[in-house]
Design a protein around this motif. Structure first.
Motif, short mmCIF file in Angstrom:
data_model
loop_
_atom_site.label_atom_id
_atom_site.label_comp_id
_atom_site.label_asym_id
_atom_site.label_seq_id
_atom_site.Cartn_x
_atom_site.Cartn_y
_atom_site.Cartn_z
N SER A 33 0.83 -1.21 0.00
CA SER A 33 0.00 0.00 0.00
C SER A 33 0.86 1.26 0.00
O SER A 33 0.59 2.21 -0.74
N ALA A 36 2.37 1.81 -3.41
CA ALA A 36 1.35 2.17 -4.39
C ALA A 36 0.91 3.63 -4.22
O ALA A 36 0.80 4.37 -5.21
N VAL A 37 0.68 4.05 -2.99
CA VAL A 37 0.25 5.44 -2.75
C VAL A 37 1.35 6.42 -3.15
O VAL A 37 1.08 7.45 -3.77
N ALA A 70 -1.41 -3.92 -4.75
CA ALA A 70 -2.19 -2.82 -4.20
C ALA A 70 -2.81 -1.97 -5.30
O ALA A 70 -2.16 -1.67 -6.30
N THR A 71 -4.06 -1.59 -5.09
CA THR A 71 -4.76 -0.68 -5.98
C THR A 71 -5.08 0.58 -5.18
O THR A 71 -5.66 0.50 -4.09
N VAL A 72 -4.68 1.72 -5.72
CA VAL A 72 -4.97 2.98 -5.05
C VAL A 72 -6.41 3.36 -5.34
O VAL A 72 -6.82 3.51 -6.48
N ALA A 75 -5.84 8.94 -3.61
CA ALA A 75 -4.60 9.56 -3.15
C ALA A 75 -4.84 11.07 -3.20
O ALA A 75 -4.54 11.72 -4.18
N THR A 82 -5.94 2.40 -0.05
CA THR A 82 -5.63 1.32 -0.99
C THR A 82 -6.39 0.06 -0.61
O THR A 82 -6.83 -0.11 0.53
N ARG A 83 -6.51 -0.83 -1.59
CA ARG A 83 -7.08 -2.16 -1.40
C ARG A 83 -6.04 -3.15 -1.91
O ARG A 83 -5.47 -2.96 -2.99
N VAL A 84 -5.83 -4.23 -1.15
CA VAL A 84 -4.81 -5.21 -1.52
C VAL A 84 -5.33 -6.64 -1.32
O VAL A 84 -5.47 -7.09 -0.19
#
Length: 111
Positions: A33, A36-37, A70-72, A75, A82-84
């Motif tokens: 996360s 990714a962020v 991880a998907t942001v 932001a 995020t989701r992971v």
């Protein structure tokens, strides 16, 4: 992001199927996360962050390498979300859900 299977990070089982300890998946969620962020920003080297909340639900045992992507979700100026999903490869080579996580982070941007 991938955490290679390591016997020192497992819960020993009587059936010989040593699965990864749940905190390994939680650490994977938090770390994936954060990267990714940071990369969601144009100036990723100028973004600091601190995890506000890291929520992980265990879905099954991980007996192979743990993989989390991880998907942001957001932001913004001060908060990143995020989701992971975390999967592990089964002995037959299929992906198996191990955990799903969501992380909120406080963002610190220069300038």
């Amino acid at each position: 992001m991938c955490v290679p299977h390591d016997e020192t990070l497992t819960n020993p089982a009587r059936n010989g199927c040593n699965s990864a300890h749940g905190d390994v998946a939680s650490t994977l969620v938090d770390t994936a996360s954060a990267f990714a962020v940071r990369t969601a920003s144009e100036k990723s080297d100028a973004v600091g962050l601190a995890t506000i909340q890291n929520s992980v639900a265990s879905l099954g045992s991980g007996v192979g390498d743990l993989i989390g992507i991880a998907t942001v979700i957001r932001a913004g100026g001060h908060v990143g979300v995020t989701r992971v999903p975390v999967e592990s490869e089964t002995p037959t080579g299929e992906g198996h859900p191990v955990a799903t996580g969501m992380t909120n982070a406080r963002l610190f941007r220069d300038g």
